[in-house]
Design an enzyme around this catalytic site. Structure first.
Site, PDB file in Angstrom:
ATOM      1  N   ASP A  29       0.653  35.381  17.946  1.00  8.38           N
ATOM      2  CA  ASP A  29      -0.773  35.169  17.687  1.00  8.38           C
ATOM      3  C   ASP A  29      -0.962  33.698  17.332  1.00  8.38           C
ATOM      4  OD1 ASP A  29      -3.388  35.089  16.438  1.00  8.38           O
ATOM      5  OD2 ASP A  29      -3.228  37.249  16.166  1.00  8.38           O
ATOM      6  N   ILE A  30      -1.928  33.031  17.943  1.00  8.70           N
ATOM      7  CA  ILE A  30      -2.143  31.607  17.655  1.00  8.70           C
ATOM      8  C   ILE A  30      -2.897  31.384  16.343  1.00  8.70           C
ATOM      9  CG2 ILE A  30      -1.954  30.858  20.049  1.00  8.70           C
ATOM     10  CD1 ILE A  30      -5.063  30.636  20.057  1.00  8.70           C
ATOM     11  N   GLU A  88     -11.756  42.289  18.132  1.00  8.57           N
ATOM     12  CA  GLU A  88     -11.894  40.867  18.422  1.00  8.57           C
ATOM     13  C   GLU A  88     -11.696  40.506  19.895  1.00  8.57           C
ATOM     14  OE1 GLU A  88      -7.807  41.773  16.886  1.00  8.57           O
ATOM     15  OE2 GLU A  88      -9.785  42.154  16.088  1.00  8.57           O
ATOM     16  N   HIS A  93      -4.650  46.246  21.845  1.00  9.98           N
ATOM     17  CA  HIS A  93      -3.512  45.465  21.373  1.00  9.98           C
ATOM     18  C   HIS A  93      -3.065  45.934  19.995  1.00  9.98           C
ATOM     19  CE1 HIS A  93      -7.142  43.327  20.048  1.00  9.98           C
ATOM     20  NE2 HIS A  93      -6.433  42.799  19.062  1.00  9.98           N
ATOM     21  N   HIS A  95      -1.044  44.582  16.511  1.00  5.07           N
ATOM     22  CA  HIS A  95      -0.572  43.445  15.721  1.00  5.07           C
ATOM     23  C   HIS A  95       0.739  43.846  15.043  1.00  5.07           C
ATOM     24  CE1 HIS A  95      -4.406  41.070  15.543  1.00  5.07           C
ATOM     25  NE2 HIS A  95      -4.913  42.258  15.826  1.00  5.07           N
TER      26      HIS A  95
END
Length: 132
Positions: A29-30, A88, A93, A95
């Site tokens: 994750d950026i 988002e 997805h 995390h």
């Protein structure tokens, strides 16, 4: 229109890739909540995780487990937390967030700062440990 995750999977947008197979893609994750915060996504674009077909959903968890084990072998952490928010980006997805304290997985926290060099080095180290 393709989601940003689909563009990442296709290589149209760069990422810090951790692992990939024919059905899933994992990348750092950026905007990480903790060092090693990784996103696991099915390559098939489905907006909501619980709309993903059962076999693909089950496979995503198995793929995520392999990535989590690699994260644990590289990052000093108590555990790798799993979180699904899904609002988002309109692409299902998961995390994976290595943590020492549960407060580190609070989605409302300010992301930590990591240089692109540090992110690339971390991605390479974890990628080398993933057993697919």
């Amino acid at each position: 229109m393709a989601s940003i995750f689909t563009e990442i999977i296709k290589g149209e947008i760069p990422s810090y890739k951790i692992a990939e197979d024919d059905r899933y893609y994992a990348f750092l994750d950026i905007r990480p909540l903790a060092k090693g915060h990784t996103l696991v996504v099915p390559k098939q674009e489905v907006d909501y995780l619980f709309d993903v077909e059962d076999d693909l959903l089950g496979g995503a968890m198995i793929f995520a487990k392999r990535v989590a084990k690699a994260l644990e072998s590289v990052i000093d952490c108590k555990r790798v937390g799993v979180m699904v928010i899904g609002t988002e980006v309109p692409h299902a997805h998961i995390h994976l967030i290595p943590f020492q304290k549960e407060a580190q997985i609070d989605i409302t926290r300010k992301p930590i700062e990591m240089s692109s060099e540090a992110m690339e080095a971390l991605a390479a180290e974890v990628r080398a440990k993933v057993a697919l």
